[in-house]
Scaffold this motif. Sequence first.
Motif, PDB file in Angstrom:
ATOM      1  N   GLU A 171       0.833  -1.210   0.000  1.00 35.26           N
ATOM      2  CA  GLU A 171       0.000   0.000   0.000  1.00 35.26           C
ATOM      3  C   GLU A 171       0.864   1.255   0.000  1.00 35.26           C
ATOM      4  OE1 GLU A 171      -4.028  -1.619   2.255  1.00 35.26           O
ATOM      5  OE2 GLU A 171      -2.259  -1.069   3.427  1.00 35.26           O
ATOM      6  N   LEU A 172       1.961   1.232   0.736  1.00 30.67           N
ATOM      7  CA  LEU A 172       2.855   2.388   0.748  1.00 30.67           C
ATOM      8  C   LEU A 172       3.508   2.578  -0.616  1.00 30.67           C
ATOM      9  CD1 LEU A 172       4.116   4.698   2.237  1.00 30.67           C
ATOM     10  CD2 LEU A 172       5.793   3.131   3.213  1.00 30.67           C
ATOM     11  N   ASP A 173       3.876   1.484  -1.261  1.00 32.82           N
ATOM     12  CA  ASP A 173       4.437   1.583  -2.607  1.00 32.82           C
ATOM     13  C   ASP A 173       3.419   2.191  -3.571  1.00 32.82           C
ATOM     14  OD1 ASP A 173       6.825   0.461  -1.808  1.00 32.82           O
ATOM     15  OD2 ASP A 173       6.323  -1.562  -2.470  1.00 32.82           O
ATOM     16  N   ARG A 174       2.167   1.756  -3.484  1.00 29.40           N
ATOM     17  CA  ARG A 174       1.107   2.304  -4.328  1.00 29.40           C
ATOM     18  C   ARG A 174       0.935   3.803  -4.077  1.00 29.40           C
ATOM     19  NH1 ARG A 174      -4.425  -0.314  -3.601  1.00 29.40           N
ATOM     20  NH2 ARG A 174      -4.924   1.324  -5.112  1.00 29.40           N
ATOM     21  N   ALA A 175       1.004   4.195  -2.796  1.00 29.86           N
ATOM     22  CA  ALA A 175       0.830   5.605  -2.448  1.00 29.86           C
ATOM     23  C   ALA A 175       1.952   6.461  -3.028  1.00 29.86           C
ATOM     24  CB  ALA A 175       0.773   5.765  -0.926  1.00 29.86           C
ATOM     25  N   LEU A 176       3.189   6.002  -2.896  1.00 27.90           N
ATOM     26  CA  LEU A 176       4.321   6.771  -3.414  1.00 27.90           C
ATOM     27  C   LEU A 176       4.292   6.827  -4.944  1.00 27.90           C
ATOM     28  CD1 LEU A 176       7.108   5.498  -1.001  1.00 27.90           C
ATOM     29  CD2 LEU A 176       6.013   7.747  -0.995  1.00 27.90           C
ATOM     30  N   GLU A 177       3.845   5.743  -5.573  1.00 26.19           N
ATOM     31  CA  GLU A 177       3.708   5.745  -7.027  1.00 26.19           C
ATOM     32  C   GLU A 177       2.636   6.736  -7.475  1.00 26.19           C
ATOM     33  OE1 GLU A 177       2.673   2.614 -10.693  1.00 26.19           O
ATOM     34  OE2 GLU A 177       2.786   1.913  -8.611  1.00 26.19           O
ATOM     35  N   ALA A 178       1.519   6.773  -6.738  1.00 20.99           N
ATOM     36  CA  ALA A 178       0.455   7.730  -7.051  1.00 20.99           C
ATOM     37  C   ALA A 178       0.953   9.161  -6.905  1.00 20.99           C
ATOM     38  CB  ALA A 178      -0.747   7.483  -6.139  1.00 20.99           C
ATOM     39  N   LEU A 179       1.735   9.432  -5.870  1.00 26.52           N
ATOM     40  CA  LEU A 179       2.285  10.768  -5.672  1.00 26.52           C
ATOM     41  C   LEU A 179       3.183  11.172  -6.837  1.00 26.52           C
ATOM     42  CD1 LEU A 179       3.042  10.653  -1.861  1.00 26.52           C
ATOM     43  CD2 LEU A 179       1.800  12.499  -2.998  1.00 26.52           C
ATOM     44  N   ALA A 180       4.010  10.243  -7.290  1.00 23.98           N
ATOM     45  CA  ALA A 180       4.905  10.537  -8.402  1.00 23.98           C
ATOM     46  C   ALA A 180       4.107  10.875  -9.668  1.00 23.98           C
ATOM     47  CB  ALA A 180       5.827   9.346  -8.649  1.00 23.98           C
ATOM     48  N   LYS A 181       3.077  10.093  -9.950  1.00 26.09           N
ATOM     49  CA  LYS A 181       2.254  10.334 -11.140  1.00 26.09           C
ATOM     50  C   LYS A 181       1.472  11.642 -11.016  1.00 26.09           C
ATOM     51  CE  LYS A 181       1.625   5.455 -12.381  1.00 26.09           C
ATOM     52  NZ  LYS A 181       0.649   4.340 -12.484  1.00 26.09           N
ATOM     53  N   ALA A 182       0.943  11.900  -9.810  1.00 25.87           N
ATOM     54  CA  ALA A 182       0.154  13.115  -9.609  1.00 25.87           C
ATOM     55  C   ALA A 182       1.017  14.356  -9.762  1.00 25.87           C
ATOM     56  CB  ALA A 182      -0.514  13.092  -8.244  1.00 25.87           C
ATOM     57  N   CYS A 183       2.228  14.312  -9.257  1.00 19.63           N
ATOM     58  CA  CYS A 183       3.111  15.475  -9.369  1.00 19.63           C
ATOM     59  C   CYS A 183       3.480  15.746 -10.836  1.00 19.63           C
ATOM     60  CB  CYS A 183       4.372  15.264  -8.540  1.00 19.63           C
ATOM     61  SG  CYS A 183       4.103  15.432  -6.763  1.00 19.63           S
ATOM     62  N   THR A 184       3.716  14.691 -11.585  1.00 18.22           N
ATOM     63  CA  THR A 184       4.009  14.869 -13.005  1.00 18.22           C
ATOM     64  C   THR A 184       2.815  15.493 -13.719  1.00 18.22           C
ATOM     65  OG1 THR A 184       5.546  13.001 -13.021  1.00 18.22           O
ATOM     66  CG2 THR A 184       4.611  13.680 -15.130  1.00 18.22           C
TER      67      THR A 184
END
Length: 413
Positions: free
Chosen positions: A391-404
């Motif tokens: 879940e933490l990996d999913r969250a950090l991946e979502a943050l990376a995509k959202a920032c882009t």
Amino acid sequence: MRETEPSATLVLDSVRRHLSPGLALGYNLLAKGAVETGASGATVRLSDGRELVDFGSYAVTLLGHRPPDVVAAVHAQLDLMPTATRALANPAVARFAAALAARTAPLNRIWLGSDGADAVEAAVKLARRASGRTRVLAVEGAFHGKTLGALALTSAPVYRAGLEPLLAGVTRVGREDAEAVARHCAAGDVAALIMEPVQGEGGVRRLPHAARWAADARSAGAFVISDEIQAGLHRCGPFSVALAEGWRPDAVLFGKALGGGVLPLSALTATDELYAPLLKDPTWHTATFGGHPLSCAAGTAALAALDRLAPRGEELSSRVREGLAALAAEHPDLITEVRGHGLLWGMDFASPAVAGGVFTELADHGLLVSPCLGSPHTIRLLPPLVTTGAELDRALEALAKACTAARDYLEPR
């Protein structure tokens, strides 16, 4: 979707008609027409089949959604006695009060409410009555609630507009002013200083002079109230930040996660001196659902679960810190600062528009977070203690995509 569940369209239409058109619009935009239908741990299920990691929920779900021990305790109490007569002693209430007091010694007096503003109101009333003074010091950037008394202590002007004058005798002190409390207390009319060890709604900010302020207030005969409704219960490390850091507070306030994320529950823990008006007359300040057996059963189970899971917080915090630092390094023009304490993190963006864009994009990519009511360029991440590595990996991946994706919200130079 189960046949017994109403359609998302009907749910949103009811919100629009009976609660608020603005709420319905916001819900619809964030979830693209879906509604929440279930949750477990750090994951929320939507009516369209999607699953989102929940790092929001305004700090309530520190134990995640539907923590098994808390749910079981509520079921057991529901089968036994769901409400209290209020004329007789109730074991579930007494058991919870004893469990909480054992964790907040020497603050062994307990007053119970339903939400954080309840606890704030009780604390301020007690301080003014017990001291015989009227003035209360609050801190710039603070958020203590939106009821009329608590709102006077809350910093954000947007929530006070059109309602003033509020509670008289509130003085606001600057976050960076080391001498402020001593200076204001010199007049001898200050009943209490109230402050959050970490300002959640104010942008996830620590108070650099909190320990000195507490000492100055005590020296002047004022009570010290630590509002840990968001930062306490191991959210920021210790059970109580103020007690752990030696503030010697006269009261610590808890809420949000205190009911295990299952039932509303808040508490004021206090010294005998501050609690004196209620020792003299226990009916002086009461609430119909203060000390509700179901909430207290949930609270007792939640305290045990928090004890067991607290060590997990340090590991999660370290991983969040590393992930956010890497993200900030990758987007220095987008992310202006990252701050965090335990499992309470704030990300500052270049503008409120960029923060709003990231907030919306995050939901699209599978992550729920919370905005900051007093800091519109900041978003908050509030990971539950039960967050899994996946879940933490999913969250950090979502943050990376959202920032882009949110780079489109940057103002051209």
